[in-house]
Motif scaffolding. Structure first.
Motif, PDB file in Angstrom:
ATOM      1  N   TYR A 154       0.822  -1.196   0.000  1.00  0.00           N
ATOM      2  CA  TYR A 154       0.000   0.000   0.000  1.00  0.00           C
ATOM      3  C   TYR A 154       0.861   1.252   0.000  1.00  0.00           C
ATOM      4  CZ  TYR A 154      -4.023  -2.959   0.451  1.00  0.00           C
ATOM      5  OH  TYR A 154      -4.984  -3.889   0.183  1.00  0.00           O
ATOM      6  N   GLN A 155       2.016   1.180   0.633  1.00  0.00           N
ATOM      7  CA  GLN A 155       2.925   2.326   0.582  1.00  0.00           C
ATOM      8  C   GLN A 155       3.376   2.563  -0.850  1.00  0.00           C
ATOM      9  OE1 GLN A 155       5.948   1.267   3.393  1.00  0.00           O
ATOM     10  NE2 GLN A 155       4.643   1.663   5.149  1.00  0.00           N
ATOM     11  N   GLN A 156       3.672   1.508  -1.564  1.00  0.00           N
ATOM     12  CA  GLN A 156       4.067   1.635  -2.968  1.00  0.00           C
ATOM     13  C   GLN A 156       2.932   2.264  -3.779  1.00  0.00           C
ATOM     14  OE1 GLN A 156       6.899   0.868  -4.696  1.00  0.00           O
ATOM     15  NE2 GLN A 156       7.915   0.472  -2.753  1.00  0.00           N
ATOM     16  N   MET A 157       1.729   1.770  -3.575  1.00  0.00           N
ATOM     17  CA  MET A 157       0.566   2.254  -4.300  1.00  0.00           C
ATOM     18  C   MET A 157       0.373   3.759  -4.135  1.00  0.00           C
ATOM     19  SD  MET A 157      -3.118   0.386  -3.868  1.00  0.00           S
ATOM     20  CE  MET A 157      -2.460  -1.167  -3.294  1.00  0.00           C
ATOM     21  N   LEU A 187      -4.839   2.498  -6.689  1.00  0.00           N
ATOM     22  CA  LEU A 187      -5.062   3.172  -5.416  1.00  0.00           C
ATOM     23  C   LEU A 187      -6.495   3.689  -5.312  1.00  0.00           C
ATOM     24  CD1 LEU A 187      -3.974   4.320  -2.730  1.00  0.00           C
ATOM     25  CD2 LEU A 187      -3.240   6.339  -4.025  1.00  0.00           C
ATOM     26  N   SER A 188      -7.039   4.173  -6.413  1.00  0.00           N
ATOM     27  CA  SER A 188      -8.364   4.801  -6.383  1.00  0.00           C
ATOM     28  C   SER A 188      -9.487   3.840  -6.014  1.00  0.00           C
ATOM     29  CB  SER A 188      -8.662   5.459  -7.727  1.00  0.00           C
ATOM     30  OG  SER A 188      -8.937   4.483  -8.713  1.00  0.00           O
ATOM     31  N   ALA A 234      -5.018   1.973   6.361  1.00  0.00           N
ATOM     32  CA  ALA A 234      -4.468   1.182   7.473  1.00  0.00           C
ATOM     33  C   ALA A 234      -5.185  -0.156   7.634  1.00  0.00           C
ATOM     34  CB  ALA A 234      -4.525   1.980   8.765  1.00  0.00           C
ATOM     35  N   GLN A 235      -6.498  -0.179   7.484  1.00  0.00           N
ATOM     36  CA  GLN A 235      -7.241  -1.433   7.641  1.00  0.00           C
ATOM     37  C   GLN A 235      -6.896  -2.406   6.505  1.00  0.00           C
ATOM     38  OE1 GLN A 235     -11.533  -1.191   7.647  1.00  0.00           O
ATOM     39  NE2 GLN A 235     -11.736  -3.250   8.433  1.00  0.00           N
ATOM     40  N   SER A 236      -6.783  -1.886   5.284  1.00  0.00           N
ATOM     41  CA  SER A 236      -6.399  -2.742   4.159  1.00  0.00           C
ATOM     42  C   SER A 236      -4.991  -3.290   4.340  1.00  0.00           C
ATOM     43  CB  SER A 236      -6.484  -1.961   2.851  1.00  0.00           C
ATOM     44  OG  SER A 236      -7.813  -1.597   2.579  1.00  0.00           O
ATOM     45  N   GLU A 237      -4.085  -2.455   4.810  1.00  0.00           N
ATOM     46  CA  GLU A 237      -2.713  -2.904   5.068  1.00  0.00           C
ATOM     47  C   GLU A 237      -2.700  -4.021   6.104  1.00  0.00           C
ATOM     48  OE1 GLU A 237      -0.967   0.829   6.230  1.00  0.00           O
ATOM     49  OE2 GLU A 237      -0.044   1.082   4.260  1.00  0.00           O
ATOM     50  N   GLN A 238      -3.471  -3.850   7.168  1.00  0.00           N
ATOM     51  CA  GLN A 238      -3.521  -4.848   8.237  1.00  0.00           C
ATOM     52  C   GLN A 238      -4.091  -6.169   7.709  1.00  0.00           C
ATOM     53  OE1 GLN A 238      -2.126  -4.653  11.199  1.00  0.00           O
ATOM     54  NE2 GLN A 238      -2.824  -6.669  11.834  1.00  0.00           N
TER      55      GLN A 238
END
Length: 103
Positions: free
Chosen positions: A1-4, A14-15, A22-26
């Protein structure tokens, strides 16, 4: 997600993700934990991943798959030292990503 979030070539990907991320990353962390042979964190919280079904509401075509794989490849390169580990994991992730296509 950081890359995105930082790559201009993945803004379309990303859109389709809800902010905050944060929830998607988790959830990705929890899924990958079990998928890579560690604790089944995702299943303990949410049940079976049913990834394809969870991705059906989104148009996942080759372009989206490739954007996601760009992010994953960059993340693997940044975080795994062993090139063989990167290769094996990326190849498995690529198969998974291809399975998510619904367009």
């Amino acid at each position: 997600y950081q890359q995105m979030q930082t790559r201009p070539d993945t803004q379309e990907l990303l859109s389709i993700h809800q902010a905050p991320l944060a929830q998607s990353e988790q959830k990705l962390y929890e899924f990958l934990s079990g998928w890579l042979g560690g604790p089944q964190l995702y299943q303990a919280k949410y049940g079976h991943p049913a990834l394809r079904a969870r991705h059906m509401p989104f148009a996942v075509d080759e372009r989206m798959r490739d954007q996601w794989l760009l992010c994953m490849r960059a993340s693997l390169e940044a975080n795994l030292k062993d090139p063989e580990h990167r290769k094996v994991i990326f190849n498995a992730i690529a198969q998974l990503a291809d399975h998510m296509r619904n367009q």
